[in-house]
Motif scaffolding. Sequence first.
Motif, short mmCIF file in Angstrom:
data_model
loop_
_atom_site.label_atom_id
_atom_site.label_comp_id
_atom_site.label_asym_id
_atom_site.label_seq_id
_atom_site.Cartn_x
_atom_site.Cartn_y
_atom_site.Cartn_z
N SER A 1 0.78 -1.25 -0.07
CA SER A 1 0.02 -0.05 -0.18
C SER A 1 0.80 1.19 0.00
O SER A 1 0.60 2.33 -0.72
CB SER A 1 -1.05 -0.10 1.10
OG SER A 1 -0.19 -0.18 2.46
N SER A 2 1.91 1.26 0.71
CA SER A 2 2.64 2.46 0.66
C SER A 2 3.62 2.69 -0.58
O SER A 2 3.84 3.75 -1.04
CB SER A 2 3.81 2.24 1.97
OG SER A 2 4.57 1.12 1.95
N GLU B 1 2.28 1.60 -3.66
CA GLU B 1 1.33 2.18 -4.33
C GLU B 1 1.06 3.69 -4.05
O GLU B 1 0.81 4.27 -5.12
CB GLU B 1 -0.02 1.41 -4.18
CG GLU B 1 -1.01 1.57 -5.23
CD GLU B 1 -2.22 0.62 -5.06
OE1 GLU B 1 -2.89 0.43 -6.10
OE2 GLU B 1 -2.49 0.19 -4.18
N LYS B 2 0.85 4.12 -2.83
CA LYS B 2 0.60 5.50 -2.72
C LYS B 2 2.01 6.47 -3.16
O LYS B 2 1.77 7.28 -3.81
CB LYS B 2 0.36 5.91 -1.13
CG LYS B 2 0.02 7.25 -0.90
CD LYS B 2 -0.48 7.25 0.64
CE LYS B 2 -1.01 8.56 0.81
NZ LYS B 2 -1.92 8.76 1.93
N THR C 1 1.66 6.61 -6.94
CA THR C 1 0.71 7.89 -7.61
C THR C 1 0.96 9.30 -7.22
O THR C 1 0.90 9.91 -7.82
CB THR C 1 -0.92 7.53 -6.69
OG1 THR C 1 -0.55 7.45 -5.43
CG2 THR C 1 -1.39 6.15 -7.45
#
Length: 56
Positions: free
Chosen positions: A32-33, A35-36, A39
Amino acid sequence: MKEFKELIKKHKKIELQINHLTKKRLNDRAFSSWEKLRTLKKEKLKLKEIVSKFKK
């Protein structure tokens, strides 16, 4: 001119978030980190292009 300054502020805020996430990623390898971070970097590039066009 106000819009230009707002774009620059937004760009700087994204840079700070990216720096924070990269420091966090040294210990945390969750997807998740990652992916963030990806983005945020894409958004930063878009803003950078807009700012550079605005300067010309």
